[in-house]
Design an enzyme around this catalytic site. Structure first.
Site, PDB file in Angstrom:
ATOM      1  N   ARG A  19     -20.164   7.144 -10.908  1.00 48.70           N
ATOM      2  CA  ARG A  19     -19.002   8.192 -10.398  1.00 48.70           C
ATOM      3  C   ARG A  19     -17.472   6.757 -10.189  1.00 48.70           C
ATOM      4  O   ARG A  19     -17.422   6.121 -10.175  1.00 48.70           O
ATOM      5  CB  ARG A  19     -19.335   7.913  -9.453  1.00 48.70           C
ATOM      6  CG  ARG A  19     -18.378   8.801  -8.182  1.00 48.70           C
ATOM      7  CD  ARG A  19     -19.481   9.323  -6.798  1.00 48.70           C
ATOM      8  NE  ARG A  19     -19.553   8.306  -5.867  1.00 48.70           N
ATOM      9  CZ  ARG A  19     -20.180   8.660  -4.829  1.00 48.70           C
ATOM     10  NH1 ARG A  19     -19.420   9.639  -4.237  1.00 48.70           N
ATOM     11  NH2 ARG A  19     -19.492   7.392  -3.729  1.00 48.70           N
ATOM     12  N   THR A  21     -11.531   9.738  -8.891  1.00 45.58           N
ATOM     13  CA  THR A  21     -11.984  10.976  -8.337  1.00 45.58           C
ATOM     14  C   THR A  21     -12.948  11.360  -8.191  1.00 45.58           C
ATOM     15  O   THR A  21     -13.221  12.554  -7.268  1.00 45.58           O
ATOM     16  CB  THR A  21     -11.855  11.985 -10.141  1.00 45.58           C
ATOM     17  OG1 THR A  21     -13.050  11.160 -10.839  1.00 45.58           O
ATOM     18  CG2 THR A  21     -10.193  10.868 -10.918  1.00 45.58           C
ATOM     19  N   ASP A  32     -25.842   2.603   0.171  1.00 45.68           N
ATOM     20  CA  ASP A  32     -25.479   2.782  -0.759  1.00 45.68           C
ATOM     21  C   ASP A  32     -26.612   2.528  -1.002  1.00 45.68           C
ATOM     22  O   ASP A  32     -27.677   1.165  -1.532  1.00 45.68           O
ATOM     23  CB  ASP A  32     -24.706   2.051  -1.648  1.00 45.68           C
ATOM     24  CG  ASP A  32     -24.663   1.785  -3.326  1.00 45.68           C
ATOM     25  OD1 ASP A  32     -23.836   2.172  -3.654  1.00 45.68           O
ATOM     26  OD2 ASP A  32     -25.426   1.394  -3.683  1.00 45.68           O
ATOM     27  N   ASP A  40     -27.189  -0.661  -4.318  1.00 42.69           N
ATOM     28  CA  ASP A  40     -27.250  -1.508  -3.745  1.00 42.69           C
ATOM     29  C   ASP A  40     -28.408  -2.050  -2.792  1.00 42.69           C
ATOM     30  O   ASP A  40     -29.176  -3.062  -2.083  1.00 42.69           O
ATOM     31  CB  ASP A  40     -26.268  -1.490  -2.647  1.00 42.69           C
ATOM     32  CG  ASP A  40     -24.829  -1.707  -3.717  1.00 42.69           C
ATOM     33  OD1 ASP A  40     -25.135  -2.116  -4.839  1.00 42.69           O
ATOM     34  OD2 ASP A  40     -23.498  -1.756  -3.773  1.00 42.69           O
TER      35      ASP A  40
HETATM   36  N1  URA Z   1     -24.456   7.325  -3.157  1.00 44.64           N
HETATM   37  C1  URA Z   1     -24.998   6.253  -2.153  1.00 44.64           C
HETATM   38  O1  URA Z   1     -25.887   5.761  -2.154  1.00 44.64           O
HETATM   39  N2  URA Z   1     -24.735   7.046  -0.960  1.00 44.64           N
HETATM   40  C2  URA Z   1     -24.348   7.562  -0.647  1.00 44.64           C
HETATM   41  O2  URA Z   1     -24.243   7.723   0.610  1.00 44.64           O
HETATM   42  C3  URA Z   1     -23.220   8.699  -0.802  1.00 44.64           C
HETATM   43  C4  URA Z   1     -23.271   8.273  -2.578  1.00 44.64           C
END
Ligand code: URA
Length: 210
Positions: free
Chosen positions: A105, A109, A201, A204
């Site tokens: 991502r 953008t 995330d 992560d």
């Molecule tokens: N990707 C993620 O890992 N967490 C989010 O909250 C949004 C996208």
């Protein structure tokens, strides 16, 4: 028929999701919970797998017994967080074929950029289940499904752990033919495209990279 949006409200799913959301949950526990939830979500998303019967003999009598029909289904993981869901689903359906789509991502953008695409052959004859734990903006999920349709897929499902209303809308506008199965739809996205309250995330938290 699967509904356009299925929220799996099973108590075990909801309980495990709460544990995953908690910020103090360690990486190893997070990964284990994700594997366990994946099994339960996989059960829901595969409800419509085609069936046939086979003549078998039990120790007691012959019978016509139900069995899965058709080509092996395809699981397609959106890298990298998709792999966490993939592991659990594969445990339940070990003979599934597996594909990977690499999309990152662009942080400015929030649009998806493709860097990897490898999927099983004869997608047109398979149920294709796309897995990605977080349906946030919906941009990468919609882009992944665009790519799969171009590669021949016609019978698709999207499986995630958590969704934002914005992501659900985006997917349903772009791909109204693709049912979504998730454990929860949260409040909203924040300005960085993260789901709130969400769980942070997913990549992560799964791999301890932050
Ligand atoms: N990707 C993620 O890992 N967490 C989010 O909250 C949004 C996208």
């Amino acid at each position: 028929m699967l509904e356009p949006l299925t929220i799996v409200r099973h108590p075990l799913v909801q309980h495990k999701l709460t544990l995953m959301r908690q910020k103090e949950t360690p990486t190893a526990v997070f990964r284990q919970l994700l594997r366990e939830i994946s099994l339960l979500l996989a059960y829901e998303v595969t409800r419509e797998l085609p069936m046939t019967t086979r003549d078998i003999e039990t120790p007691m009598a012959p019978m016509q017994a139900p069995i899965l029909a058709g080509k092996k289904l395809a699981l397609v993981s959106i890298l990298r967080a998709g792999n966490g869901l993939l592991d659990g689903v594969l445990e339940l359906i070990p003979s599934a074929r597996v594909g990977f789509i690499g999309l990152y991502r662009d942080e400015k953008t929030l649009k998806p950029v493709q860097y990897y695409f490898k999927v099983p052959p004869e997608l047109e004859d398979r149920m294709v289940i796309v897995v990605d734990p977080m349906l946030a903006t919906g941009n990468s999920s919609a882009a992944a499904i665009d790519l799969l349709k171009k590669a021949g897929a016609v019978n698709l499902r999207f499986l995630c752990l958590l969704a934002a209303p914005e992501g659900v809308r985006r997917m349903q506008e772009a791909h109204p033919d693709v049912p979504i199965v998730t454990a929860a739809v949260d409040e909203r996205l924040n300005e960085k495209g993260y789901i709130v309250p969400g769980l942070g995330d997913a990549g992560d938290r799964m791999y301890g990279t932050k």
